[in-house]
Scaffold this active site. Structure first.
Site, mmCIF file in Angstrom:
data_model
loop_
_atom_site.group_PDB
_atom_site.id
_atom_site.type_symbol
_atom_site.label_atom_id
_atom_site.label_comp_id
_atom_site.label_asym_id
_atom_site.label_seq_id
_atom_site.Cartn_x
_atom_site.Cartn_y
_atom_site.Cartn_z
ATOM 1 N N HIS A 46 6.640 -40.882 43.103
ATOM 2 C CA HIS A 46 5.772 -40.185 44.062
ATOM 3 C C HIS A 46 6.514 -39.054 44.769
ATOM 4 C CE1 HIS A 46 2.007 -42.530 43.845
ATOM 5 N NE2 HIS A 46 2.811 -43.497 43.432
ATOM 6 N N ASP A 48 6.913 -35.906 43.045
ATOM 7 C CA ASP A 48 6.579 -34.563 42.521
ATOM 8 C C ASP A 48 5.716 -33.771 43.500
ATOM 9 O OD1 ASP A 48 4.383 -36.198 41.891
ATOM 10 O OD2 ASP A 48 4.161 -35.434 39.840
ATOM 11 N N ALA A 134 -2.739 -46.778 32.520
ATOM 12 C CA ALA A 134 -1.643 -47.754 32.548
ATOM 13 C C ALA A 134 -0.368 -47.179 33.157
ATOM 14 C CB ALA A 134 -1.357 -48.252 31.132
ATOM 15 N N GLY A 135 -0.446 -45.980 33.699
ATOM 16 C CA GLY A 135 0.739 -45.380 34.314
ATOM 17 C C GLY A 135 1.641 -44.681 33.311
ATOM 18 N N LEU A 136 1.137 -44.480 32.085
ATOM 19 C CA LEU A 136 1.947 -43.804 31.052
ATOM 20 C C LEU A 136 1.443 -42.386 30.815
ATOM 21 C CD1 LEU A 136 2.303 -46.819 28.585
ATOM 22 C CD2 LEU A 136 3.908 -46.070 30.362
ATOM 23 N N SER A 137 0.629 -41.926 31.744
ATOM 24 C CA SER A 137 0.175 -40.539 31.759
ATOM 25 C C SER A 137 -0.738 -40.157 30.598
ATOM 26 C CB SER A 137 1.384 -39.599 31.803
ATOM 27 O OG SER A 137 0.955 -38.378 32.305
ATOM 28 N N SER A 139 -3.651 -39.091 30.947
ATOM 29 C CA SER A 139 -4.421 -37.889 31.288
ATOM 30 C C SER A 139 -3.622 -36.618 30.988
ATOM 31 C CB SER A 139 -4.889 -37.936 32.740
ATOM 32 O OG SER A 139 -3.825 -38.225 33.587
ATOM 33 N N GLU A 171 -6.327 -30.325 35.185
ATOM 34 C CA GLU A 171 -6.376 -31.624 35.850
ATOM 35 C C GLU A 171 -6.628 -31.468 37.354
ATOM 36 O OE1 GLU A 171 -4.074 -35.881 35.520
ATOM 37 O OE2 GLU A 171 -3.266 -34.198 34.398
ATOM 38 N N ASP A 183 3.941 -34.936 35.217
ATOM 39 C CA ASP A 183 3.440 -35.458 33.939
ATOM 40 C C ASP A 183 3.327 -34.383 32.860
ATOM 41 O OD1 ASP A 183 3.493 -37.781 35.301
ATOM 42 O OD2 ASP A 183 1.337 -37.969 35.546
HETATM 43 C C1 GLA Z 1 0.892 -40.147 38.819
HETATM 44 C C2 GLA Z 1 0.771 -38.639 38.952
HETATM 45 C C3 GLA Z 1 2.153 -37.983 38.927
HETATM 46 C C4 GLA Z 1 3.100 -38.650 39.919
HETATM 47 C C5 GLA Z 1 3.095 -40.156 39.741
HETATM 48 C C6 GLA Z 1 3.898 -40.893 40.804
HETATM 49 O O1 GLA Z 1 1.343 -40.499 37.558
HETATM 50 O O2 GLA Z 1 -0.007 -38.100 37.915
HETATM 51 O O3 GLA Z 1 2.021 -36.591 39.180
HETATM 52 O O4 GLA Z 1 2.756 -38.280 41.236
HETATM 53 O O5 GLA Z 1 1.770 -40.667 39.792
HETATM 54 O O6 GLA Z 1 5.255 -40.615 40.675
#
Ligand code: GLA
Length: 398
Positions: A46, A48, A134-137, A139, A171, A183
Site C-alpha cells: 500500500h 504506491d 486474488a491479489g495477483l493483479s 485487472s 483503470e 501493478d
Molecule cells: C492493489 C492496487 C495496487 C497496490 C496494492 C497494495 O493491488 O492495485 O496499486 O496499491 O493494492 O499494495
C-alpha cells in the site's frame, strides 16, 4: 530446443485458448495470441499511491488474449471465464463504464483508439490462468495484455511505458479504481529473474536480481475473493490522503505521505484521529522497511529481507487493517516452517493470497504443512503453488 516446463504450460494454455476462440467466433483468418503476466508484491505494501517504493515481481500466470481483425469497425469482446458478449462500434463507443469485467479492456481500447482513429475492428477473446480478485493483479494483467495486443494489432508502435500508462489511465479513469502505479508497471516492465524496484514518487525503476537457485516464491490462495472496485480499497486510499493532509503542516516540503519522516510522525501522529494514525503508522514504517529490505537483498541477506515481509504482514493486519483470518493463518503457518524466509499478504488484502519466500528444496514440505494447517482450521483446502518470474507481455508464436 525443448520448451521449459513453464513455456510448455503457456503453449498448452494458448492452444486451448485458440480452440476456444474458434468455438466463439468461428474459423478462418489468422488468430494472434498474446500473454501478459500477473504479479506478486514482496515489499512496499500500500505504498504506491502514497508515493513510496515497491518491490513486485511478475509471475508466470496471467492473461491470454486471442484476436483477429474484422472488415468493419466493431470490437467484439468475450472471455472464457466471465459472462457476456460485448459489441462496441469504434465510431460510437460508450463514454461511461458498463459496470462489467469488460470495462478493463474496453477502457484500454478506447485509450488507444484515440491515438489510432483508423484502427480496424477486432474479434477478441480473453482468458488465462490468473485467479480474479486474488491479489495477483488480474485487472492490471488484462489491461496491459490488452494494451500490448492492440498495439500490435493496430500497428501503434508504442513504448512499454506508453502501454503501461494507457493501462493505468483505463483503470483509473474508465473503471474508476484509484489504484497506484505498481501493478501495470510491474507487469509491463518485467524482467525474468528480477524484482522490480519502483519508486512511485517519480516512477523511476531498477531491476534487482533475485537468486533463483536459492529461493522460491510460493503463493497460497485463501479462496476468499474481493471486488477491487467496490469500496474497501478506495477507502484506504482516501484515508491515507486524509492522514497526509493532517501531517502536512508539520512537514512543509512533503508532497505525499512517503515524505513524512518517522520523527514527524512520532511527534505529531497523535494529533490524527486513531484510524488515520494507524494508516500513517503503516506507511511511515513500511517506507523504512522497504528501503531496508532492498539493502538486504542487494547484499544477499535473504533472512533480513524475509523478516521484513513478516513485519509488513503484522503492520497490514494491525495498522492498515486489510488482512483477514485466512491470510493470518497462512502467514503464521508458513512462519512455523523451517526454510521459510518470509510471508505476507500480497495485493490489496481483504482476502486473496499470501506470498511466501522460501529456500529452494523446502517448497513441497512447506506447501503440504501449510495447507494441512489451513484445512484443519477452515475445513477446506488452500491452493499453494510455486511461481516463476516472467519476462512480461509478449506475442506467443508456436
Ligand atoms: C492493489 C492496487 C495496487 C497496490 C496494492 C497494495 O493491488 O492495485 O496499486 O496499491 O493494492 O499494495
Amino acid at each position: 530446443m525443448t520448451a521449459k516446463p513453464t513455456d510448455r504450460a503457456l503453449l498448452e494454455l494458448c492452444a486451448r485458448h485458440h480452440d476456444a476462440f474458434v468455438r466463439a467466433y468461428g474459423s478462418g483468418g489468422r488468430v494472434r495470441l498474446f500473454f501478459a503476466p500477473g504479479r506478486v508484491n514482496l515489499m512496499g505494501a500500500h505504498l504506491d499511491y502514497n508515493g513510496g517504493p515497491v518491490m513486485p515481481m511478475a509471475i508466470d500466470r496471467g492473461t491470454v488474449v486471442a484476436l483477429r481483425p474484422r472488415k468493419d469497425r466493431a470490437l467484439l469482446l468475450r472471455s472464457t471465464t466471465e459472462p457476456g458478449e460485448f459489441r462496441i462500434e469504434l465510431d460510437a463507443a460508450p463514454s461511461a463504464a458498463l459496470r462489467a469485467w469488460v470495462d478493463y479492456p474496453l477502457g484500454v481500447a478506447l485509450e488507444l483508439f484515440r491515438e489510432s482513429p483508423r484502427a480496424v475492428g477486432l474479434e477478441v477473446l480473453f482468458g488465462g490462468n490468473l485467479p480474479v480478485g486474488a491479489g495477483l493483479s488480474s485487472s492490471a494483467s488484462i489491461c496491459v495484455a490488452t494494451a500490448f495486443a492492440l498495439d500490435q494489432a493496430w500497428g501503434l508502435e508504442l513504448t512499454p511505458f506508453a502501454r503501461v500508462e494507457a493501462a493505468l489511465r483505463a483503470e483509473r479513469q474508465f473503471v474508476g479504481v484509484h489504484c497506484g502505479i505498481m501493478d501495470p508497471y510491474s507487469i509491463g516492465l518485467a524482467r525474468p529473474g528480477h524484482l522490480l524496484w519502483l519508486d512511485c514518487k517519480d516512477a523511476s525503476i531498477e531491476h534487482l536480481p533475485i537468486d533463483a537457485a536459492q529461493v522460491r516464491i510460493a503463493v497460497a490462495d485463501t479462496g476468499v475473493r474481493r471486488e477491487l472496485a467496490e469500496g474497501a480499497f478506495n477507502q484506504r486510499v482516501a484515508e491515507a490522503k486524509r492522514a497526509f493532509e493532517g501531517l502536512r503542516p508539520f512537514a512543509p516540503s512533503a508532497t505525499c505521505l512517503r515524505d513524512v519522516s518517522r520523527a514527524v510522525f512520532e511527534r505529531h501522529g497523535r494529533e490524527l484521529e486513531p484510524v488515520l494514525r494507524r494508516r500513517a503508522h503503516h506507511v511511515v514504517h513500511e517506507v523504512e522497511r522497504t528501503f531496508a529490505a532492498r539493502a538486504a537483498l542487494v547484499v544477499g541477506d535473504l533472512e533480513t529481507f524475509g523478516r521484513s515481509m513478516f513485519d509488513t504482514h503484522v503492520s497490514l493486519r494491525e495498522q492498515y487493517e486489510v488482512s483477514v483470518p485466512e491470510l493470518d493463518l497462512l502467514v503464521d503457518a508458513a512462519r512455523a516452517e523451517s526454510g521459510v524466509l518470509g510471508a505476507r499478504l500480497t495485493g490489496a488484502g481483504f482476502g486473496g493470497c499470501v506470498v511466501i519466500l522460501l529456500r529452494a528444496g523446502s517448497e513441497a514440505r512447506v506447501a503440504e504443512r501449510v495447507s494441512a494447517a489451513f484445512q484443519r482450521r477452515f475445513q477446506r483446502a488452500a491452493r499453494i503453488e510455486v511461481f516463476q518470474s516472467d519476462p512480461g507481455p509478449r506475442e506467443i508464436v508456436d
